[in-house]
Design a protein around this motif. Structure first.
Motif, mmCIF file in Angstrom:
data_model
loop_
_atom_site.group_PDB
_atom_site.id
_atom_site.type_symbol
_atom_site.label_atom_id
_atom_site.label_comp_id
_atom_site.label_asym_id
_atom_site.label_seq_id
_atom_site.Cartn_x
_atom_site.Cartn_y
_atom_site.Cartn_z
ATOM 1 N N THR A 91 0.820 -1.209 0.000
ATOM 2 C CA THR A 91 0.000 0.000 0.000
ATOM 3 C C THR A 91 0.856 1.261 0.000
ATOM 4 N N PHE A 92 1.982 1.238 0.686
ATOM 5 C CA PHE A 92 2.881 2.388 0.683
ATOM 6 C C PHE A 92 3.467 2.579 -0.716
ATOM 7 N N GLY A 93 3.880 1.477 -1.330
ATOM 8 C CA GLY A 93 4.400 1.539 -2.696
ATOM 9 C C GLY A 93 3.363 2.066 -3.671
ATOM 10 N N TYR A 94 2.118 1.612 -3.523
ATOM 11 C CA TYR A 94 1.074 2.097 -4.417
ATOM 12 C C TYR A 94 0.807 3.585 -4.190
ATOM 13 N N GLY A 95 0.974 4.047 -2.948
ATOM 14 C CA GLY A 95 0.833 5.479 -2.669
ATOM 15 C C GLY A 95 1.795 6.303 -3.507
ATOM 16 N N PHE A 96 3.031 5.828 -3.669
ATOM 17 C CA PHE A 96 3.993 6.519 -4.529
ATOM 18 C C PHE A 96 3.571 6.460 -5.996
ATOM 19 N N LEU A 97 2.993 5.326 -6.389
ATOM 20 C CA LEU A 97 2.512 5.212 -7.769
ATOM 21 C C LEU A 97 1.352 6.181 -8.028
ATOM 22 N N GLU A 98 0.496 6.398 -7.023
ATOM 23 C CA GLU A 98 -0.579 7.379 -7.177
ATOM 24 C C GLU A 98 -0.010 8.778 -7.398
ATOM 25 N N ILE A 99 1.054 9.105 -6.682
ATOM 26 C CA ILE A 99 1.707 10.403 -6.868
ATOM 27 C C ILE A 99 2.233 10.520 -8.298
ATOM 28 N N ALA A 100 2.684 9.383 -8.856
ATOM 29 C CA ALA A 100 3.212 9.371 -10.227
ATOM 30 C C ALA A 100 2.107 9.415 -11.275
ATOM 31 N N GLY A 101 0.845 9.319 -10.849
ATOM 32 C CA GLY A 101 -0.249 9.422 -11.797
ATOM 33 C C GLY A 101 -1.152 8.208 -11.906
ATOM 34 N N TRP A 102 -0.845 7.139 -11.190
ATOM 35 C CA TRP A 102 -1.717 5.966 -11.218
ATOM 36 C C TRP A 102 -3.049 6.341 -10.574
#
Length: 133
Positions: A91-102
C-alpha cells in the motif's frame, strides 16, 4: 488436530460465520438504500451500520486468540506480522505510484490486501509444517 484445537476452531468459525452472515445482510440491505437519504449525516449513519457486525467479527477473532495455546498464538502472531508487513509494503508503494499518476484506489483494498496476504501466509505455514501438531 487435537480435540482442544478442533473445539476452539469450531467455536471460532461459528462466531465469525455469524458475524460475516450479519455483515452480508447489512451490505445487501443497507447499501442499496443509501440514495434514499438526502441529508449527509443520515446517509453516513446508515453507511456505517455494517460496522456493527464487523465489530462482532473482531470480537470473535479476539476471543479466538484468547482460547489459543501459546504455540498457536505465537504462530498466529507471526502470520499476522508477515501479512501486515506485506500490506504496508504494497500500500505504501502504491501510494507513490498514485503520486506518479496511477489511479487512486479505495481504502477497501487495504483490508483485501491484508486478508489475502494473511490467507496466503497461513497456507504456506500449513504446507511447510509450521502449524500446531
Amino acid at each position: 488436530m487435537d480435540k482442544f484445537t478442533k473445539r476452539i476452531t469450531r467455536t471460532y468459525w461459528l462466531e465469525l460465520g455469524a458475524a460475516i452472515a450479519l455483515y452480508t445482510v447489512f451490505i445487501f440491505t443497507v447499501m442499496p438504500n443509501l440514495h434514499r437519504f438526502e441529508v449527509l449525516w443520515q446517509r453516513s449513519a446508515l453507511a456505517l451500520l455494517p460496522m456493527v457486525p464487523f465489530i462482532l467479527g473482531m470480537i470473535a477473532i479476539f476471543r479466538h486468540f484468547r482460547r489459543m495455546d501459546e504455540f498457536q498464538r505465537a504462530q498466529a502472531f507471526e502470520v499476522i506480522s508477515i501479512a501486515s508487513a506485506g500490506t504496508m509494503f504494497l500500500t505504501f508503494g502504491y501510494g507513490f505510484l498514485e503520486i506518479a499518476g496511477w489511479p487512486q484506489i479505495s481504502m477497501f483494498w487495504v483490508w483485501m490486501t491484508m486478508g489475502a496476504l494473511w490467507f496466503i501466509t497461513n497456507q504456506i505455514y500449513r504446507l511447510f509444517g509450521r502449524h500446531h501438531p
